[in-house]
Design a protein around this motif. Structure first.
Motif, PDB file in Angstrom:
ATOM      1  N   GLY A   1       0.790  -1.218   0.000  1.00  0.00           N
ATOM      2  CA  GLY A   1       0.000   0.000   0.000  1.00  0.00           C
ATOM      3  C   GLY A   1       0.825   1.271   0.000  1.00  0.00           C
ATOM      4  N   PHE A   2       2.155   1.149   0.087  1.00  0.00           N
ATOM      5  CA  PHE A   2       2.991   2.343   0.162  1.00  0.00           C
ATOM      6  C   PHE A   2       2.865   3.198  -1.096  1.00  0.00           C
ATOM      7  N   LEU A   3       2.665   2.561  -2.236  1.00  0.00           N
ATOM      8  CA  LEU A   3       2.475   3.294  -3.492  1.00  0.00           C
ATOM      9  C   LEU A   3       1.003   3.288  -3.907  1.00  0.00           C
ATOM     10  N   GLY A   4       0.118   3.244  -2.918  1.00  0.00           N
ATOM     11  CA  GLY A   4      -1.309   3.207  -3.216  1.00  0.00           C
ATOM     12  C   GLY A   4      -1.788   4.374  -4.054  1.00  0.00           C
ATOM     13  N   ALA A   5      -1.098   5.513  -3.981  1.00  0.00           N
ATOM     14  CA  ALA A   5      -1.484   6.669  -4.793  1.00  0.00           C
ATOM     15  C   ALA A   5      -1.344   6.378  -6.280  1.00  0.00           C
ATOM     16  N   ASN A   6      -0.567   5.357  -6.643  1.00  0.00           N
ATOM     17  CA  ASN A   6      -0.410   5.000  -8.053  1.00  0.00           C
ATOM     18  C   ASN A   6      -1.615   4.241  -8.600  1.00  0.00           C
ATOM     19  N   ALA A   7      -2.492   3.750  -7.727  1.00  0.00           N
ATOM     20  CA  ALA A   7      -3.673   3.009  -8.161  1.00  0.00           C
ATOM     21  C   ALA A   7      -4.791   3.990  -8.492  1.00  0.00           C
ATOM     22  N   THR A   8      -5.175   4.037  -9.745  1.00  0.00           N
ATOM     23  CA  THR A   8      -6.260   4.923 -10.162  1.00  0.00           C
ATOM     24  C   THR A   8      -7.602   4.331  -9.725  1.00  0.00           C
ATOM     25  N   GLU A   9      -8.635   5.161  -9.786  1.00  0.00           N
ATOM     26  CA  GLU A   9      -9.974   4.669  -9.469  1.00  0.00           C
ATOM     27  C   GLU A   9     -10.389   3.579 -10.449  1.00  0.00           C
ATOM     28  N   GLU A  10      -9.975   3.732 -11.713  1.00  0.00           N
ATOM     29  CA  GLU A  10     -10.301   2.718 -12.720  1.00  0.00           C
ATOM     30  C   GLU A  10      -9.631   1.389 -12.378  1.00  0.00           C
ATOM     31  N   MET A  11      -8.391   1.447 -11.894  1.00  0.00           N
ATOM     32  CA  MET A  11      -7.709   0.220 -11.509  1.00  0.00           C
ATOM     33  C   MET A  11      -8.418  -0.461 -10.343  1.00  0.00           C
ATOM     34  N   LEU A  12      -8.826   0.328  -9.358  1.00  0.00           N
ATOM     35  CA  LEU A  12      -9.517  -0.252  -8.205  1.00  0.00           C
ATOM     36  C   LEU A  12     -10.795  -0.962  -8.620  1.00  0.00           C
ATOM     37  N   GLU A  13     -11.463  -0.446  -9.633  1.00  0.00           N
ATOM     38  CA  GLU A  13     -12.690  -1.089 -10.115  1.00  0.00           C
ATOM     39  C   GLU A  13     -12.421  -2.466 -10.698  1.00  0.00           C
ATOM     40  N   ASP A  14     -11.194  -2.697 -11.153  1.00  0.00           N
ATOM     41  CA  ASP A  14     -10.835  -3.991 -11.748  1.00  0.00           C
ATOM     42  C   ASP A  14     -10.215  -4.959 -10.735  1.00  0.00           C
ATOM     43  N   ILE A  15     -10.156  -4.578  -9.461  1.00  0.00           N
ATOM     44  CA  ILE A  15      -9.567  -5.427  -8.428  1.00  0.00           C
ATOM     45  C   ILE A  15     -10.659  -5.984  -7.530  1.00  0.00           C
ATOM     46  N   ASP A  16     -10.719  -7.319  -7.421  1.00  0.00           N
ATOM     47  CA  ASP A  16     -11.715  -7.961  -6.564  1.00  0.00           C
ATOM     48  C   ASP A  16     -11.227  -8.111  -5.127  1.00  0.00           C
ATOM     49  N   LEU A  17      -9.929  -8.272  -4.937  1.00  0.00           N
ATOM     50  CA  LEU A  17      -9.383  -8.541  -3.614  1.00  0.00           C
ATOM     51  C   LEU A  17      -7.998  -7.918  -3.501  1.00  0.00           C
ATOM     52  N   VAL A  18      -7.709  -7.346  -2.330  1.00  0.00           N
ATOM     53  CA  VAL A  18      -6.370  -6.825  -2.050  1.00  0.00           C
ATOM     54  C   VAL A  18      -5.804  -7.551  -0.844  1.00  0.00           C
ATOM     55  N   LEU A  19      -4.610  -8.116  -1.001  1.00  0.00           N
ATOM     56  CA  LEU A  19      -3.844  -8.646   0.122  1.00  0.00           C
ATOM     57  C   LEU A  19      -2.980  -7.487   0.601  1.00  0.00           C
ATOM     58  N   LEU A  20      -3.380  -6.869   1.705  1.00  0.00           N
ATOM     59  CA  LEU A  20      -2.718  -5.656   2.172  1.00  0.00           C
ATOM     60  C   LEU A  20      -1.772  -5.987   3.322  1.00  0.00           C
ATOM     61  N   ASP A  21      -0.489  -5.788   3.091  1.00  0.00           N
ATOM     62  CA  ASP A  21       0.533  -6.106   4.085  1.00  0.00           C
ATOM     63  C   ASP A  21       0.704  -4.931   5.040  1.00  0.00           C
ATOM     64  N   VAL A  22       0.233  -5.095   6.262  1.00  0.00           N
ATOM     65  CA  VAL A  22       0.418  -4.073   7.297  1.00  0.00           C
ATOM     66  C   VAL A  22       1.572  -4.554   8.167  1.00  0.00           C
ATOM     67  N   LYS A  23       2.722  -3.975   7.962  1.00  0.00           N
ATOM     68  CA  LYS A  23       3.956  -4.541   8.492  1.00  0.00           C
ATOM     69  C   LYS A  23       4.241  -4.153   9.937  1.00  0.00           C
ATOM     70  N   SER A  24       3.565  -3.130  10.421  1.00  0.00           N
ATOM     71  CA  SER A  24       3.729  -2.703  11.810  1.00  0.00           C
ATOM     72  C   SER A  24       2.615  -1.745  12.152  1.00  0.00           C
ATOM     73  N   GLY A  25       2.354  -1.604  13.459  1.00  0.00           N
ATOM     74  CA  GLY A  25       1.305  -0.699  13.882  1.00  0.00           C
ATOM     75  C   GLY A  25       1.809   0.621  14.429  1.00  0.00           C
ATOM     76  N   ASP A  26       3.103   0.735  14.654  1.00  0.00           N
ATOM     77  CA  ASP A  26       3.645   2.021  15.102  1.00  0.00           C
ATOM     78  C   ASP A  26       4.722   2.482  14.135  1.00  0.00           C
ATOM     79  N   GLU A  27       4.839   3.799  14.025  1.00  0.00           N
ATOM     80  CA  GLU A  27       5.696   4.414  13.008  1.00  0.00           C
ATOM     81  C   GLU A  27       7.152   3.996  13.133  1.00  0.00           C
ATOM     82  N   GLU A  28       7.672   3.984  14.345  1.00  0.00           N
ATOM     83  CA  GLU A  28       9.083   3.676  14.544  1.00  0.00           C
ATOM     84  C   GLU A  28       9.418   2.260  14.082  1.00  0.00           C
TER      85      GLU A  28
END
Length: 292
Positions: free
Chosen positions: A156-183
């Motif tokens: 998701g770090f480059l999520g800004a690169n995903a256009t709205e049109e691209m999101l419409e063509d995606i059925d599922l996202v495996l989103l890697d949340v690698k940590s819950g705190d910034e540090e």
């Protein structure tokens, strides 16, 4: 799109795309046409248009990277440098093979019956799939036009690169949340946490199904406070998160780091004990999530 996201996108697209004569591979690109005789300038132009992509490998897998039997395509190029990455050979876009989108789409067509029978589909992984947004968008749109289930595996770090049109063509996202705190996130990846949260917010707003993935690394990501923070972030997307996967750290990528001459800082880290894996999963369950 933020200035930093735009800069990352443009620098990612313009990386030298010529593959070296020798490099590490994953499952390989067996059966796909290799375009080794194109001039560099033409390759870059076709890459920007999405006709051509930098590919590490592809494989057919079952019960991994999404539901059913899936054709998982690993793209080269990633802005993160995760300490536990088991595919460091996908860090650089120039280390991939140039493959035409149409060639991959022809391959997908061959497996449509398999996908339908198993309720599977395609998954674009990496590296980071959103490092090559035009190429990814072409593959996703082509798959959707065939009636094939689509999925991307992303930080998701480059999520800004995903256009709205691209999101419409995606059925599922495996989103890697690698940590819950910034540090901790910055220690794990070398980057900031905020873009992942922003992308997750967009997916929730769009109603896109999400499987959250969290890699459990003893001494790095396993602090209960950190896990609790991940769970609280994921609560923002409750309406679209159908499962959370806690993935135990492993050492299967060590040989790749060694072969590439990279400093692997987790050589002495052991996989988590079953009790730690279960207690971590229980934290997510306590927030009401289905956990695997």
């Amino acid at each position: 799109m933020t200035q930093s996201a735009t800069a990352l996108r443009d620098s990612g697209r313009d990386q030298d795309f010529l593959a070296p004569a020798a490099r590490l591979r994953g499952a390989g690109i067996g059966g796909l046409e290799e375009l080794t005789d194109l001039e560099r300038s033409e390759r870059l132009a076709r890459m920007r248009s999405g006709e051509l992509g930098s590919i590490h490998s592809w494989e057919l897998v079952t019960a991994v990277d999404g539901p059913g039997t899936r054709m998982t395509i690993f793209l080269n190029g990633c802005p993160l440098r995760c300490l536990y990455c088991h595919n460091p050979d996908t860090f650089l876009m120039k280390d991939g093979e140039p493959v035409e989108a149409e060639e991959l789409l022809r391959r997908m067509r061959r497996y449509r019956r398999v996908f339908r029978a198993s309720q599977g589909g395609i998954t674009l992984s990496g590296g980071e799939v959103l490092m090559q947004p035009a190429f990814a968008a072409r593959l996703l749109a082509g798959a959707k036009s065939m009636g094939v289930h689509t999925c991307i595996d992303t930080s998701g770090f480059l999520g800004a690169n995903a256009t709205e049109e691209m999101l419409e063509d995606i059925d599922l996202v495996l989103l890697d949340v690698k940590s819950g705190d910034e540090e901790t996130y910055r220690k794990v990846t070398g980057r900031a946490l905020a873009p992942t949260i922003t992308f997750g917010d967009r997916l929730a707003a769009a109603g896109t199904e999400v499987w959250v993935r969290f890699v459990l690394v003893p001494g790095l990501t396993d602090e209960p406070r950190n896990v609790e923070n991940v769970a609280r972030i994921v609560e923002r997307w409750r309406s679209v998160v159908s499962r959370v996967e806690v993935l135990p750290f492993h050492q299967m990528g060590t040989d790749k780091w060694d072969a590439l001459g990279l400093d692997y800082k987790l050589k002495e880290t052991r996989p988590p004990e079953p009790e730690l894996v279960e207690s971590t999963r229980e934290i997510f369950r306590s927030h009401g999530f289905t956990v695997h």
